[in-house]
Design a protein around this motif. Structure first.
Motif, PDB file in Angstrom:
ATOM      1  N   LEU A 139       0.815  -1.220   0.000  1.00 47.84           N
ATOM      2  CA  LEU A 139       0.000   0.000   0.000  1.00 47.84           C
ATOM      3  C   LEU A 139       0.853   1.277   0.000  1.00 47.84           C
ATOM      4  N   ASN A 140       2.129   1.154   0.368  1.00 49.35           N
ATOM      5  CA  ASN A 140       3.038   2.313   0.417  1.00 49.35           C
ATOM      6  C   ASN A 140       2.479   3.466   1.249  1.00 49.35           C
ATOM      7  N   ILE A 141       2.001   3.167   2.474  1.00 52.74           N
ATOM      8  CA  ILE A 141       1.471   4.236   3.335  1.00 52.74           C
ATOM      9  C   ILE A 141       2.299   4.341   4.622  1.00 52.74           C
ATOM     10  N   CYS A 142       3.610   4.172   4.460  1.00 48.62           N
ATOM     11  CA  CYS A 142       4.496   4.246   5.621  1.00 48.62           C
ATOM     12  C   CYS A 142       4.564   5.658   6.192  1.00 48.62           C
ATOM     13  N   SER A 143       4.293   6.643   5.334  1.00 47.63           N
ATOM     14  CA  SER A 143       4.386   8.020   5.810  1.00 47.63           C
ATOM     15  C   SER A 143       3.328   8.305   6.885  1.00 47.63           C
ATOM     16  N   GLN A 144       2.177   7.592   6.809  1.00 41.84           N
ATOM     17  CA  GLN A 144       1.117   7.817   7.801  1.00 41.84           C
ATOM     18  C   GLN A 144       1.222   6.869   8.984  1.00 41.84           C
ATOM     19  N   ASN A 145       2.167   5.920   8.943  1.00 40.60           N
ATOM     20  CA  ASN A 145       2.248   4.910  10.007  1.00 40.60           C
ATOM     21  C   ASN A 145       3.666   4.834  10.578  1.00 40.60           C
ATOM     22  N   HIS A 146       3.763   4.210  11.751  1.00 39.69           N
ATOM     23  CA  HIS A 146       5.071   4.025  12.386  1.00 39.69           C
ATOM     24  C   HIS A 146       5.690   2.723  11.884  1.00 39.69           C
TER      25      HIS A 146
END
Lengths: 178, 178
Positions: A139-146
Motif C-alpha cells: 500500500l506504500n502508506i508508511c508516511s502515515q504509520n510508524h
C-alpha cells in the motif's frame, strides 16, 4: 563342577542394564542449553530480552492498538517474557544450589510451555510481519504509520522465537531420550 | 545334573540385549501416524487435501496477488502439497511392499522436511489471518474484498499445518528414541 557352579546365578543382568542406562544420562548432562545449565540460562535471558524489546518498541508506537495483530503481538510477547524470565530464575536457582532440573515431570512442563509460547510468539510475529509488508510494500502508506517501530518489534519477536526453538527442541529431545 | 548342564554356557547375555533392544522397535511399529503406516498415509493425504484446498480457494479470489502475504500463502501451500503428496506416494509404496521406512537417515529427512514445510505453512497462515482480520474487523472493507475466500484459504492452511504437526513431532520423537 567349577564351570557349572558360578554360572547358575544370572549375575550378568544388573551390570548390563546399568551400562545401557548410563550413556543417555551422561549425554543429557553435557548439552548446553538445557534447563539448569549456563547455556539454558543464556537462552532464557535472550528470549526475555528480545520479547521485552518487541513489547517496548510496539507499545512506543501510539497507533498500534488500531490493528488486532499488533495487539496480539503485545499479548504474546508479554506471555513469552513472563515465561522466559520465570524459567531464567529457575535456572539461576538450579545453578546456585547445583540441582538438576531434568526430571521427566519438569521436562514435560518445560516442553509444553516452550511449545505453546513459541507457537504464540511465532504466530504473532508472522501476523505482524504480514501487516507490516502490506503497509510498507503493497500500500506504500508508511508516511502515515510508524513502519519502523512495527518492523523492529516484529524482528525482535522473531529473534525471541528463534531463541525459544532450541529450548523447545532440546527439551522435547531429552523427553524422548529418557 | 539337569540344572548345571545347560547353565554352563553363559547364554543369558544375548537374550538380555535382545530384550533390551526389542521394546523401542515394537513401540515404534505400533504408533499409527508414522511413515509407512496407514495412519501416516491418512495424515499425509489430509495435509495434501487441505493445502490444495487452501491453494484453490486463494487462487479463485482474483485480487489475491495484490497482497504479498496471500502470494506467500500460495507458494507455501504449493510446497506443502508437493511435499505431502510425495510422502503419501512413498507411504503407499511402503504399505504395498511392506517395507519399513523408519531407518535413521529417512527419519532425519522426513523430520527436516516436515519441520520446514510446517513452519512455512504456519507462517503463511498466520500472515494471511493477520491481514484477513485487518480487512474484516479493523478496517471493515469486506465489501470491496473477497473476505470469505481469504478466510477460507487461511483456515484450510491452518488445518493443513495441524495435520503436519503430528507427523513432525512423531518423526522427531522416534529420531530421538532410537
Amino acid at each position: 563342577m567349577f564351570v557349572s557352579r558360578p554360572a547358575v546365578h544370572p549375575v550378568e543382568a544388573p551390570p548390563l542394564t546399568d551400562a545401557a542406562e548410563n550413556p543417555p544420562r551422561v549425554r543429557m548432562k553435557e548439552i548446553q542449553g538445557m534447563p539448569g545449565t549456563p547455556g539454558g540460562l543464556a537462552l532464557r535471558l535472550s528470549q526475555f530480552v528480545f520479547a521485552a524489546a518487541a513489547l517496548g518498541v510496539m507499545v512506543s508506537a501510539s497507533d498500534f492498538a488500531s490493528v488486532t495483530a499488533f495487539c496480539y503481538l503485545v499479548a504474546a510477547t508479554i506471555l513469552q517474557g513472563l515465561w522466559s524470565i520465570s524459567l531464567a530464575f529457575l535456572d539461576i536457582y538450579a545453578l546456585l544450589v547445583k540441582r538438576c532440573l531434568r526430571n521427566p515431570r519438569a521436562l514435560r512442563l518445560f516442553t509444553l510451555g516452550d511449545g505453546i509460547t513459541a507457537t504464540l510468539t511465532f504466530a504473532a510475529a508472522c501476523a505482524s510481519s504480514g501487516i507490516t509488508v502490506l503497509i510498507g510494500n503493497d500500500l506504500n502508506i508508511c508516511s502515515q504509520n510508524h513502519c519502523t517501530s512495527f518492523e523492529t518489534a516484529t524482528a525482535m519477536a522473531f529473534i525471541s522465537w528463534f531463541a525459544v526453538c532450541p529450548s523447545f527442541l532440546m527439551n522435547f529431545w531429552s523427553l524422548a531420550c529418557r
